[in-house]
Design a protein around this motif. Sequence first.
Motif, PDB file in Angstrom:
ATOM      1  N   TRP A 170     -28.737 -20.283 -32.146  1.00  0.00           N
ATOM      2  CA  TRP A 170     -29.769 -21.102 -31.527  1.00  0.00           C
ATOM      3  C   TRP A 170     -29.925 -22.432 -32.257  1.00  0.00           C
ATOM      4  O   TRP A 170     -30.043 -23.488 -31.609  1.00  0.00           O
ATOM      5  CB  TRP A 170     -31.089 -20.354 -31.506  1.00  0.00           C
ATOM      6  CG  TRP A 170     -32.278 -21.246 -31.286  1.00  0.00           C
ATOM      7  CD1 TRP A 170     -33.248 -21.574 -32.174  1.00  0.00           C
ATOM      8  CD2 TRP A 170     -32.602 -21.950 -30.072  1.00  0.00           C
ATOM      9  NE1 TRP A 170     -34.154 -22.419 -31.607  1.00  0.00           N
ATOM     10  CE2 TRP A 170     -33.786 -22.676 -30.324  1.00  0.00           C
ATOM     11  CE3 TRP A 170     -32.005 -22.026 -28.822  1.00  0.00           C
ATOM     12  CZ2 TRP A 170     -34.367 -23.465 -29.356  1.00  0.00           C
ATOM     13  CZ3 TRP A 170     -32.600 -22.830 -27.855  1.00  0.00           C
ATOM     14  CH2 TRP A 170     -33.773 -23.528 -28.131  1.00  0.00           C
ATOM     15  N   ARG A 172     -27.631 -23.957 -33.968  1.00  0.00           N
ATOM     16  CA  ARG A 172     -26.442 -24.756 -33.673  1.00  0.00           C
ATOM     17  C   ARG A 172     -26.514 -25.341 -32.265  1.00  0.00           C
ATOM     18  O   ARG A 172     -26.185 -26.524 -32.045  1.00  0.00           O
ATOM     19  CB  ARG A 172     -25.194 -23.869 -33.805  1.00  0.00           C
ATOM     20  CG  ARG A 172     -23.869 -24.621 -33.777  1.00  0.00           C
ATOM     21  CD  ARG A 172     -22.742 -23.622 -33.962  1.00  0.00           C
ATOM     22  NE  ARG A 172     -22.898 -22.899 -35.214  1.00  0.00           N
ATOM     23  CZ  ARG A 172     -22.279 -21.758 -35.471  1.00  0.00           C
ATOM     24  NH1 ARG A 172     -21.502 -21.197 -34.555  1.00  0.00           N
ATOM     25  NH2 ARG A 172     -22.452 -21.162 -36.639  1.00  0.00           N
ATOM     26  N   PHE A 173     -26.951 -24.544 -31.292  1.00  0.00           N
ATOM     27  CA  PHE A 173     -27.084 -25.022 -29.914  1.00  0.00           C
ATOM     28  C   PHE A 173     -28.124 -26.127 -29.830  1.00  0.00           C
ATOM     29  O   PHE A 173     -27.908 -27.140 -29.152  1.00  0.00           O
ATOM     30  CB  PHE A 173     -27.468 -23.846 -29.007  1.00  0.00           C
ATOM     31  CG  PHE A 173     -27.750 -24.243 -27.593  1.00  0.00           C
ATOM     32  CD1 PHE A 173     -26.709 -24.484 -26.705  1.00  0.00           C
ATOM     33  CD2 PHE A 173     -29.061 -24.387 -27.148  1.00  0.00           C
ATOM     34  CE1 PHE A 173     -26.970 -24.858 -25.390  1.00  0.00           C
ATOM     35  CE2 PHE A 173     -29.319 -24.754 -25.833  1.00  0.00           C
ATOM     36  CZ  PHE A 173     -28.270 -25.001 -24.954  1.00  0.00           C
ATOM     37  N   ARG A 174     -29.259 -25.948 -30.523  1.00  0.00           N
ATOM     38  CA  ARG A 174     -30.304 -26.973 -30.482  1.00  0.00           C
ATOM     39  C   ARG A 174     -29.820 -28.262 -31.118  1.00  0.00           C
ATOM     40  O   ARG A 174     -30.102 -29.360 -30.617  1.00  0.00           O
ATOM     41  CB  ARG A 174     -31.554 -26.468 -31.203  1.00  0.00           C
ATOM     42  CG  ARG A 174     -32.758 -27.382 -31.032  1.00  0.00           C
ATOM     43  CD  ARG A 174     -33.958 -26.851 -31.769  1.00  0.00           C
ATOM     44  NE  ARG A 174     -33.771 -26.923 -33.212  1.00  0.00           N
ATOM     45  CZ  ARG A 174     -34.689 -26.546 -34.097  1.00  0.00           C
ATOM     46  NH1 ARG A 174     -35.840 -26.046 -33.674  1.00  0.00           N
ATOM     47  NH2 ARG A 174     -34.456 -26.644 -35.383  1.00  0.00           N
ATOM     48  N   HIS A 175     -29.073 -28.135 -32.233  1.00  0.00           N
ATOM     49  CA  HIS A 175     -28.586 -29.333 -32.928  1.00  0.00           C
ATOM     50  C   HIS A 175     -27.561 -30.085 -32.080  1.00  0.00           C
ATOM     51  O   HIS A 175     -27.562 -31.324 -32.056  1.00  0.00           O
ATOM     52  CB  HIS A 175     -27.968 -28.938 -34.257  1.00  0.00           C
ATOM     53  CG  HIS A 175     -27.369 -30.080 -35.022  1.00  0.00           C
ATOM     54  ND1 HIS A 175     -28.132 -31.041 -35.651  1.00  0.00           N
ATOM     55  CD2 HIS A 175     -26.061 -30.425 -35.238  1.00  0.00           C
ATOM     56  CE1 HIS A 175     -27.337 -31.929 -36.232  1.00  0.00           C
ATOM     57  NE2 HIS A 175     -26.082 -31.578 -35.995  1.00  0.00           N
ATOM     58  N   ASN A 176     -26.693 -29.332 -31.367  1.00  0.00           N
ATOM     59  CA  ASN A 176     -25.606 -29.969 -30.625  1.00  0.00           C
ATOM     60  C   ASN A 176     -26.001 -30.388 -29.215  1.00  0.00           C
ATOM     61  O   ASN A 176     -25.449 -31.362 -28.686  1.00  0.00           O
ATOM     62  CB  ASN A 176     -24.398 -29.023 -30.542  1.00  0.00           C
ATOM     63  CG  ASN A 176     -23.792 -28.747 -31.908  1.00  0.00           C
ATOM     64  OD1 ASN A 176     -23.885 -29.571 -32.821  1.00  0.00           O
ATOM     65  ND2 ASN A 176     -23.179 -27.584 -32.055  1.00  0.00           N
ATOM     66  N   ARG A 177     -26.938 -29.673 -28.586  1.00  0.00           N
ATOM     67  CA  ARG A 177     -27.231 -29.936 -27.181  1.00  0.00           C
ATOM     68  C   ARG A 177     -28.647 -30.457 -26.932  1.00  0.00           C
ATOM     69  O   ARG A 177     -28.830 -31.391 -26.150  1.00  0.00           O
ATOM     70  CB  ARG A 177     -27.028 -28.639 -26.379  1.00  0.00           C
ATOM     71  CG  ARG A 177     -25.604 -28.105 -26.418  1.00  0.00           C
ATOM     72  CD  ARG A 177     -24.623 -29.072 -25.784  1.00  0.00           C
ATOM     73  NE  ARG A 177     -23.269 -28.549 -25.813  1.00  0.00           N
ATOM     74  CZ  ARG A 177     -22.740 -27.765 -24.876  1.00  0.00           C
ATOM     75  NH1 ARG A 177     -23.490 -27.411 -23.860  1.00  0.00           N
ATOM     76  NH2 ARG A 177     -21.499 -27.353 -24.970  1.00  0.00           N
ATOM     77  N   ILE A 178     -29.632 -29.854 -27.546  1.00  0.00           N
ATOM     78  CA  ILE A 178     -31.021 -30.199 -27.229  1.00  0.00           C
ATOM     79  C   ILE A 178     -31.490 -31.436 -27.995  1.00  0.00           C
ATOM     80  O   ILE A 178     -32.080 -32.350 -27.416  1.00  0.00           O
ATOM     81  CB  ILE A 178     -31.944 -28.996 -27.516  1.00  0.00           C
ATOM     82  CG1 ILE A 178     -31.554 -27.822 -26.621  1.00  0.00           C
ATOM     83  CG2 ILE A 178     -33.403 -29.388 -27.281  1.00  0.00           C
ATOM     84  CD1 ILE A 178     -32.384 -26.586 -26.846  1.00  0.00           C
ATOM     85  N   ASP A 179     -31.243 -31.465 -29.318  1.00  0.00           N
ATOM     86  CA  ASP A 179     -31.711 -32.594 -30.134  1.00  0.00           C
ATOM     87  C   ASP A 179     -31.169 -33.938 -29.647  1.00  0.00           C
ATOM     88  O   ASP A 179     -31.922 -34.930 -29.590  1.00  0.00           O
ATOM     89  CB  ASP A 179     -31.350 -32.368 -31.601  1.00  0.00           C
ATOM     90  CG  ASP A 179     -32.212 -31.281 -32.231  1.00  0.00           C
ATOM     91  OD1 ASP A 179     -33.196 -30.873 -31.591  1.00  0.00           O
ATOM     92  OD2 ASP A 179     -31.903 -30.833 -33.355  1.00  0.00           O
ATOM     93  N   PRO A 180     -29.857 -34.046 -29.287  1.00  0.00           N
ATOM     94  CA  PRO A 180     -29.379 -35.347 -28.773  1.00  0.00           C
ATOM     95  C   PRO A 180     -30.101 -35.791 -27.511  1.00  0.00           C
ATOM     96  O   PRO A 180     -30.375 -36.981 -27.341  1.00  0.00           O
ATOM     97  CB  PRO A 180     -27.882 -35.083 -28.507  1.00  0.00           C
ATOM     98  CG  PRO A 180     -27.522 -33.971 -29.431  1.00  0.00           C
ATOM     99  CD  PRO A 180     -28.742 -33.104 -29.487  1.00  0.00           C
ATOM    100  N   VAL A 181     -30.412 -34.852 -26.613  1.00  0.00           N
ATOM    101  CA  VAL A 181     -31.129 -35.213 -25.383  1.00  0.00           C
ATOM    102  C   VAL A 181     -32.536 -35.700 -25.714  1.00  0.00           C
ATOM    103  O   VAL A 181     -33.013 -36.696 -25.156  1.00  0.00           O
ATOM    104  CB  VAL A 181     -31.185 -33.998 -24.434  1.00  0.00           C
ATOM    105  CG1 VAL A 181     -32.055 -34.313 -23.224  1.00  0.00           C
ATOM    106  CG2 VAL A 181     -29.788 -33.602 -23.993  1.00  0.00           C
TER     107      VAL A 181
END
Length: 211
Positions: A170, A172-181
């Motif tokens: 989670w 890793r997913f947040r760092h790669n997908r959610i945080d940039p958005v």
Amino acid sequence: MSYVKWIAIILFWGFVALFLLYTLPQNDIARVTDTYEKRMDLGNNSMFWARPEAGSSSSTSRDVFFIQTRLANGDVMVYRNEDTGWGWPPYFKFDSSNLQAEAVDFKSTAAEPQWVAITHYGARFEFLTIFPNALSIRPVEGPDVRIIPWKAIIILIVLAAIFWALYVRWRRFRHNRIDPVIDEIADGIDDAGHSLAEKRRSLKDWFRGSK
């Protein structure tokens, strides 16, 4: 908001702890004093009962095996003896009749005690008519025997490993997908705010110059 957040966290982990305490296998050292079968009409407490023997029809009224014991500390404890089948908790117990026969064989008196280790899950709540469910019974040397709950330890280790793996994924997913958005949205808001401020200054300068 911080108080609400911490209250929610405490309530969540408190619920998890109670759930594990009820579900994980536990061991009691006891002496079997009697066994019996009783017709039970399940009501609002039906969620704390398992299911009838494998192959039997489901019903809110059924015969249930019980095992009466005297614990090593002198307290009385009564266990129900029901199959869990393929349901929850996943102990896949199908031998409640055999277990009842074993419990009958272990019956003893205070003068000549036969101590046994009873593995069970659940807890005893008299005011709700809830009984722990016996999973297995085996003889032990005496009332002072100490049993390490290996099954519960292994289950907790597996659950901790699963939780950690999910948490890492989670993050890793947040760092790669959610945080940039989120950063892109925040930058867009900042740019919009900056443009709006520039327009306000330009409008003020125009009014001042027209005077």
